[in-house]
Design a protein around this motif. Structure first.
Motif, short mmCIF file in Angstrom:
data_model
loop_
_atom_site.label_atom_id
_atom_site.label_comp_id
_atom_site.label_asym_id
_atom_site.label_seq_id
_atom_site.Cartn_x
_atom_site.Cartn_y
_atom_site.Cartn_z
N PRO A 166 -2.26 60.86 52.83
CA PRO A 166 -1.88 59.52 53.27
C PRO A 166 -0.59 59.03 52.62
O PRO A 166 0.25 58.40 53.27
N ARG A 167 -0.39 59.33 51.33
CA ARG A 167 0.81 58.88 50.66
C ARG A 167 2.04 59.63 51.18
O ARG A 167 3.11 59.03 51.37
N GLU A 168 1.90 60.94 51.42
CA GLU A 168 3.02 61.70 51.99
C GLU A 168 3.38 61.18 53.37
O GLU A 168 4.56 61.09 53.72
N GLU A 169 2.38 60.82 54.15
CA GLU A 169 2.62 60.26 55.48
C GLU A 169 3.39 58.95 55.37
O GLU A 169 4.35 58.71 56.12
N SER A 170 3.00 58.10 54.42
CA SER A 170 3.71 56.82 54.24
C SER A 170 5.16 57.06 53.82
O SER A 170 6.07 56.39 54.32
N VAL A 171 5.37 57.99 52.90
CA VAL A 171 6.73 58.29 52.45
C VAL A 171 7.57 58.83 53.60
O VAL A 171 8.73 58.44 53.78
N LEU A 172 6.99 59.70 54.43
CA LEU A 172 7.72 60.25 55.57
C LEU A 172 8.18 59.15 56.51
O LEU A 172 9.34 59.15 56.98
N GLN A 173 7.30 58.22 56.83
CA GLN A 173 7.66 57.13 57.73
C GLN A 173 8.84 56.32 57.19
O GLN A 173 9.75 55.94 57.92
N LEU A 174 8.84 56.09 55.89
CA LEU A 174 9.90 55.29 55.28
C LEU A 174 11.21 56.08 55.17
O LEU A 174 12.29 55.50 55.29
N VAL A 175 11.11 57.39 54.95
CA VAL A 175 12.32 58.22 54.95
C VAL A 175 12.96 58.18 56.33
O VAL A 175 14.20 58.07 56.46
N VAL A 176 12.15 58.27 57.37
CA VAL A 176 12.68 58.24 58.74
C VAL A 176 13.35 56.90 59.03
O VAL A 176 14.31 56.83 59.80
N GLN A 177 12.89 55.85 58.39
CA GLN A 177 13.53 54.53 58.57
C GLN A 177 14.86 54.43 57.85
O GLN A 177 15.59 53.45 58.01
N GLY A 195 14.04 62.57 76.80
CA GLY A 195 12.90 61.88 76.19
C GLY A 195 12.00 62.77 75.39
O GLY A 195 10.80 62.58 75.27
N LYS A 196 12.57 63.81 74.82
CA LYS A 196 11.79 64.78 74.08
C LYS A 196 10.97 64.16 72.97
O LYS A 196 9.85 64.58 72.69
N SER A 197 11.51 63.15 72.37
CA SER A 197 10.84 62.54 71.24
C SER A 197 9.53 61.85 71.63
O SER A 197 8.70 61.58 70.80
N THR A 198 9.36 61.57 72.94
CA THR A 198 8.14 60.89 73.36
C THR A 198 7.22 61.79 74.17
O THR A 198 6.13 61.39 74.53
N THR A 199 7.64 63.02 74.47
CA THR A 199 6.82 63.89 75.29
C THR A 199 6.25 65.07 74.53
O THR A 199 5.27 65.66 74.94
N VAL A 200 6.85 65.43 73.41
CA VAL A 200 6.36 66.57 72.64
C VAL A 200 5.06 66.19 71.94
O VAL A 200 4.95 65.12 71.35
N GLN A 201 4.07 67.09 72.00
CA GLN A 201 2.82 66.84 71.29
C GLN A 201 3.07 66.96 69.78
O GLN A 201 3.70 67.92 69.33
N PRO A 202 2.56 66.03 68.99
CA PRO A 202 2.77 66.11 67.54
C PRO A 202 2.16 67.38 66.97
O PRO A 202 1.07 67.78 67.37
N ILE A 203 2.87 68.02 66.05
CA ILE A 203 2.30 69.17 65.37
C ILE A 203 1.39 68.67 64.26
O ILE A 203 1.48 67.53 63.83
N LYS A 204 0.49 69.53 63.83
CA LYS A 204 -0.46 69.15 62.80
C LYS A 204 0.04 69.63 61.43
O LYS A 204 0.25 70.83 61.23
N LEU A 205 0.28 68.69 60.55
CA LEU A 205 0.66 69.02 59.18
C LEU A 205 -0.39 68.47 58.24
O LEU A 205 -0.95 67.40 58.48
N ASP A 206 -0.62 69.20 57.18
CA ASP A 206 -1.60 68.77 56.18
C ASP A 206 -0.95 67.81 55.21
O ASP A 206 -0.63 68.15 54.07
N LEU A 207 -0.72 66.55 55.67
CA LEU A 207 -0.09 65.54 54.85
C LEU A 207 -1.14 64.60 54.27
O LEU A 207 -2.08 64.20 54.96
#
Length: 226
Positions: free
Chosen positions: A167-178, A153-165
């Motif tokens: 809002p648009r980069e964040e939206s693009v990332l979510q859609l790439v992951v999809q 369950g690593k994907s749900t237990t690891v603390q998110p790292i902080k990236l300087d994204l």
């Protein structure tokens, strides 16, 4: 064929005439009066093609083209030189500098439209070949998710790292992951494919990845995407 063009020329009369003809031919045209204005515009918008004069004050066409070719997210843009400098040595210098086409003034506007259409078609074909197969990418994403679950369950237990994204980069990332491709992301976010390519390139840089699969893996492993 439609497309977004950037027209760079310091002669108001010619700039307005060329812009009007291209828009009548079905293109969206942004016209600016200097290379510096064009470079500023390119920091936020990526056109399908650039048409530029050579003889301009402060930054000439050759320097402008050199700036484009030196930027990874701009280097792929086709560039047409539209100029009064029509001697053979001038054309050779233009092609040596990296332009994709060279038209001497006065020119046939229908020839310009034909060249623009041809270059945009070539770029679209190259882009389609470069994009990964959607089914294959979706399968890889599913396999990554499964692997992470098996790792406790690593994907749900690891603390998110902080990236300087942004809002648009964040939206693009979510859609790439999809598993969405650039065309689909551009459609969902109501922007151009060129801009999505720019955002994906920035995500590669910020995450230290070099492919969509690596980017998806990085996002999943660091809880950057659901």
């Amino acid at each position: 064929m439609s497309g977004h063009l950037l027209l760079v020329d310091d002669e108001p009369g010619l700039r307005e005439a060329v812009q009007a003809y291209l828009e009548d031919s079905g293109f969206t045209v942004t016209a600016v009066s200097s290379a510096q204005a064009a470079l500023d515009y390119l920091q936020s918008e990526i056109p399908d093609l650039v048409i530029s004069d050579i003889m301009m004050p402060q930054v000439d066409g050759y320097e402008f083209l050199e700036s484009l070719r030196s930027e990874s997210h701009l280097s792929h843009i086709p560039v047409i030189f539209l100029t009064a400098r029509g001697m053979k040595r001038d054309r050779i210098q233009g092609y040596d500098a990296g332009c994709d086409a060279y038209l001497s003034k006065p020119f046939d506007p229908d020839e310009l439209v034909a060249i623009v259409n041809n270059l945009i078609r070539r770029q679209a074909a190259a882009r389609d070949e470069a994009e990964p197969n959607l089914a294959s990418l979706a399968q890889q994403i599913a396999e990554l998710r499964t692997m992470l679950v098996k790792q406790g369950g690593k994907s749900t237990t690891v603390q998110p790292i902080k990236l300087d994204l942004t809002p648009r980069e964040e939206s693009v990332l979510q859609l790439v992951v999809q598993g969405l491709m650039n065309k689909e992301i551009a459609s969902q976010l109501n922007t151009s494919v060129r801009n999505i390519e720019k955002y994906v390139s920035r995500l590669f840089v910020k995450t230290g990845t070099s492919s969509r699969t690596e980017l998806v893996r990085f996002a999943l492993e660091n809880n950057l995407a659901s």
